[in-house]
Write an enzyme that holds these catalytic residues in place. Sequence first.
Site, mmCIF file in Angstrom:
data_model
loop_
_atom_site.group_PDB
_atom_site.id
_atom_site.type_symbol
_atom_site.label_atom_id
_atom_site.label_comp_id
_atom_site.label_asym_id
_atom_site.label_seq_id
_atom_site.Cartn_x
_atom_site.Cartn_y
_atom_site.Cartn_z
ATOM 1 N N ARG A 85 -36.289 61.472 -25.072
ATOM 2 C CA ARG A 85 -36.526 60.078 -25.461
ATOM 3 C C ARG A 85 -35.543 59.546 -26.503
ATOM 4 O O ARG A 85 -35.934 59.127 -27.605
ATOM 5 C CB ARG A 85 -37.966 59.901 -25.941
ATOM 6 C CG ARG A 85 -38.979 60.420 -24.967
ATOM 7 C CD ARG A 85 -40.381 60.086 -25.355
ATOM 8 N NE ARG A 85 -40.788 58.798 -24.831
ATOM 9 C CZ ARG A 85 -42.003 58.280 -24.977
ATOM 10 N NH1 ARG A 85 -42.909 58.931 -25.646
ATOM 11 N NH2 ARG A 85 -42.308 57.119 -24.470
ATOM 12 N N PRO A 86 -34.261 59.542 -26.184
ATOM 13 C CA PRO A 86 -33.295 58.983 -27.139
ATOM 14 C C PRO A 86 -33.405 57.463 -27.221
ATOM 15 O O PRO A 86 -34.115 56.850 -26.419
ATOM 16 C CB PRO A 86 -31.946 59.384 -26.530
ATOM 17 C CG PRO A 86 -32.211 59.582 -25.084
ATOM 18 C CD PRO A 86 -33.657 59.956 -24.929
ATOM 19 N N LYS A 143 -52.222 48.372 -23.661
ATOM 20 C CA LYS A 143 -51.562 48.974 -24.828
ATOM 21 C C LYS A 143 -50.062 48.643 -24.803
ATOM 22 O O LYS A 143 -49.506 48.161 -25.787
ATOM 23 C CB LYS A 143 -51.739 50.498 -24.803
ATOM 24 C CG LYS A 143 -50.838 51.242 -25.772
ATOM 25 C CD LYS A 143 -51.037 52.733 -25.718
ATOM 26 C CE LYS A 143 -50.066 53.485 -24.870
ATOM 27 N NZ LYS A 143 -48.694 53.579 -25.365
ATOM 28 N N ASN A 144 -49.423 48.876 -23.670
ATOM 29 C CA ASN A 144 -47.965 48.731 -23.626
ATOM 30 C C ASN A 144 -47.495 47.278 -23.660
ATOM 31 O O ASN A 144 -46.316 47.024 -23.865
ATOM 32 C CB ASN A 144 -47.394 49.449 -22.392
ATOM 33 C CG ASN A 144 -47.416 50.957 -22.579
ATOM 34 O OD1 ASN A 144 -47.781 51.446 -23.641
ATOM 35 N ND2 ASN A 144 -47.048 51.690 -21.548
ATOM 36 N N ARG A 192 -43.452 56.058 -30.731
ATOM 37 C CA ARG A 192 -42.128 55.633 -30.320
ATOM 38 C C ARG A 192 -41.969 54.117 -30.236
ATOM 39 O O ARG A 192 -40.905 53.574 -30.537
ATOM 40 C CB ARG A 192 -41.840 56.259 -28.950
ATOM 41 C CG ARG A 192 -40.516 55.859 -28.400
ATOM 42 C CD ARG A 192 -40.212 56.560 -27.121
ATOM 43 N NE ARG A 192 -39.080 55.944 -26.464
ATOM 44 C CZ ARG A 192 -37.820 56.231 -26.724
ATOM 45 N NH1 ARG A 192 -37.522 57.133 -27.622
ATOM 46 N NH2 ARG A 192 -36.856 55.626 -26.083
ATOM 47 N N ARG A 220 -55.138 57.295 -28.943
ATOM 48 C CA ARG A 220 -53.986 56.414 -29.173
ATOM 49 C C ARG A 220 -53.924 55.318 -28.128
ATOM 50 O O ARG A 220 -53.389 54.240 -28.385
ATOM 51 C CB ARG A 220 -52.681 57.226 -29.043
ATOM 52 C CG ARG A 220 -52.389 58.096 -30.223
ATOM 53 C CD ARG A 220 -51.089 58.798 -30.028
ATOM 54 N NE ARG A 220 -50.064 57.805 -29.713
ATOM 55 C CZ ARG A 220 -48.794 58.080 -29.558
ATOM 56 N NH1 ARG A 220 -48.365 59.308 -29.684
ATOM 57 N NH2 ARG A 220 -47.923 57.132 -29.275
HETATM 58 C C1 UD1 Z 1 -42.366 52.810 -22.031
HETATM 59 C C2 UD1 Z 1 -43.871 52.963 -22.134
HETATM 60 C C3 UD1 Z 1 -44.298 54.354 -21.694
HETATM 61 C C4 UD1 Z 1 -43.768 54.622 -20.279
HETATM 62 C C5 UD1 Z 1 -42.275 54.345 -20.186
HETATM 63 C C6 UD1 Z 1 -41.721 54.455 -18.783
HETATM 64 C C7 UD1 Z 1 -44.498 51.552 -24.005
HETATM 65 C C8 UD1 Z 1 -45.007 51.466 -25.377
HETATM 66 N N1 UD1 Z 1 -44.265 52.777 -23.532
HETATM 67 O O1 UD1 Z 1 -41.785 53.772 -22.894
HETATM 68 O O2 UD1 Z 1 -45.719 54.417 -21.702
HETATM 69 O O3 UD1 Z 1 -44.006 55.966 -19.948
HETATM 70 O O4 UD1 Z 1 -41.981 53.018 -20.675
HETATM 71 O O5 UD1 Z 1 -42.391 53.591 -17.940
HETATM 72 O O6 UD1 Z 1 -44.334 50.553 -23.314
HETATM 73 N N2 UD1 Z 1 -34.010 56.483 -22.296
HETATM 74 C C9 UD1 Z 1 -32.783 56.861 -22.735
HETATM 75 N N3 UD1 Z 1 -32.211 56.140 -23.770
HETATM 76 C C10 UD1 Z 1 -32.827 55.070 -24.330
HETATM 77 C C11 UD1 Z 1 -34.090 54.682 -23.866
HETATM 78 C C12 UD1 Z 1 -34.680 55.411 -22.841
HETATM 79 O O7 UD1 Z 1 -32.197 57.815 -22.261
HETATM 80 O O8 UD1 Z 1 -32.261 54.451 -25.248
HETATM 81 C C13 UD1 Z 1 -34.668 57.276 -21.222
HETATM 82 C C14 UD1 Z 1 -35.941 57.971 -21.729
HETATM 83 O O9 UD1 Z 1 -35.645 59.176 -22.351
HETATM 84 C C15 UD1 Z 1 -36.698 58.146 -20.439
HETATM 85 C C16 UD1 Z 1 -36.344 56.895 -19.639
HETATM 86 O O10 UD1 Z 1 -35.148 56.393 -20.222
HETATM 87 O O11 UD1 Z 1 -36.242 59.275 -19.739
HETATM 88 C C17 UD1 Z 1 -37.422 55.825 -19.665
HETATM 89 O O12 UD1 Z 1 -37.674 55.430 -20.986
HETATM 90 P P1 UD1 Z 1 -38.143 53.949 -21.367
HETATM 91 O O13 UD1 Z 1 -38.261 53.115 -20.146
HETATM 92 O O14 UD1 Z 1 -37.270 53.461 -22.452
HETATM 93 O O15 UD1 Z 1 -39.587 54.226 -21.934
HETATM 94 P P2 UD1 Z 1 -40.243 53.697 -23.266
HETATM 95 O O16 UD1 Z 1 -39.862 52.271 -23.484
HETATM 96 O O17 UD1 Z 1 -40.032 54.671 -24.346
#
Ligand code: UD1
Length: 418
Positions: free
Chosen positions: A121-122, A22-23, A92, A396
């Site tokens: 999740r910002p 999926k990811n 997201r 999902r």
């Molecule tokens: C992706 C995966 C999700 C997985 C996550 C962490 C997909 C579709 N989803 O989500 O399944 O749980 O990686 O391995 O691939 N953060 C910020 N600011 C930002 C972006 C992120 O503060 O702009 C924080 C998030 O709130 C969180 C952490 O960074 O605490 C990790 O998020 P991120 O690695 O970005 O996860 P996703 O890409 O949303």
Amino acid sequence: MSSYIIEGGKRLEGEAVVSGSKNASLPILASTILNKGTTKLYNVPEISDTKITEDILKILGCKVKKNNGKVEINSKNIVKKEIPEELMHQMRSTVVMAGAILGRFNEVRFSYPGGCDIGARPIDLHLKSFEKLGINITENAGFIICKCDKIIGANIDLDFPSVGATENIILASVYAEGITSITNAAMEPEIVDLANCLNKMGAKIEGAGTSNIKITGVKKLKDISYNIMPDRIEAGTLLCMVAATGGKVSLKNINSDIISPVLTKLEETGCKIDIRRNEINLEAPKRLKSTDIKTMPYPGFPTDMQSVFSSMLTTSKGTSVIIENIFENRYKYMSELKKMGAKITIEGKTAVIKGTKRLIAAKVNSTDLRGGAALVTAALVAKGKTEITNVEYILRGYEDLDKKLRYLGANITLKEGE
Ligand code: UD1
């Protein structure tokens, strides 16, 4: 609202084939926006998250043909540079479509993304990175508008190795002028898959899978076919579900390297693991031993496995300590597990699980995708008939989960809601 009805207590045994990731599918589907021709993708899982992504591609103007895991996308005539708000709110990962649209048109309009409620999740890291690439960002009535004359390569040092931000930078800079380098990039295997797919199209991305990624802008991409990698989280989920029941499974279509932290932890619980080429065999003891886990960015223990693994530990012998370092709100499902008799205490990002011999069936509600899978894990071992509501969350991200579990001997039925 659909439900799973699960009669627990059956030992699972047999074979299962891991579906496409999926990811990896979501950013790779987005990457097809960059190719001004046709991209054929194989092994795309049929789950609602890929369906939403394909729907967005269609709304943008892509022609999308689908058949049995094969998705063919023609992106020649994209007419829209805006991601529809209602679809943006559903998940997201739609945010990575912004990078792809920007990369192709130097312009995109989208709203803040939705998705599972597992933390704040910002998207500040995504937006800051776009600005570094020379993109001008304005906000108007809840919409984010990104525009520039041309994207110019830059050095981007991420404060945190965000998976989505790393993918967005790659997508936005494939056609950029000059070189983009990312330091402290996320190293997840899905990023390697995205880079491999884009490189096959003709992009020049080096270092994916390490914390330093270099993207040299190219002028054009070409039509390709690409086979999406297997889903390491689905693989880990199936292993934990079988292990919780004291069962035995042969998992096909999975490279063990990408889930080695999960395998190491499963061995600590007493499971015997035998690795063959593209196959993992697991045999669990009658009762698992407790162990501790701490979620970390790749190559650490994946946060997406935390809920299912913790659920499996609720019936282990001894006390387990779980530390969730990535998302601050990822223990919601635990209050549902407590309804089934699990003994858990939570203090901030730490959860302490005191193993109990048996769980008891109850009516429980999925709180998010992986939390929902955690409830399925618990229901498989619980005494009696558990009803899990809101399984739309689970659908999902898991392709044919009920079918795969039935094939292993589980008593599970999907009751579809209106
Ligand atoms: C992706 C995966 C999700 C997985 C996550 C962490 C997909 C579709 N989803 O989500 O399944 O749980 O990686 O391995 O691939 N953060 C910020 N600011 C930002 C972006 C992120 O503060 O702009 C924080 C998030 O709130 C969180 C952490 O960074 O605490 C990790 O998020 P991120 O690695 O970005 O996860 P996703 O890409 O949303």
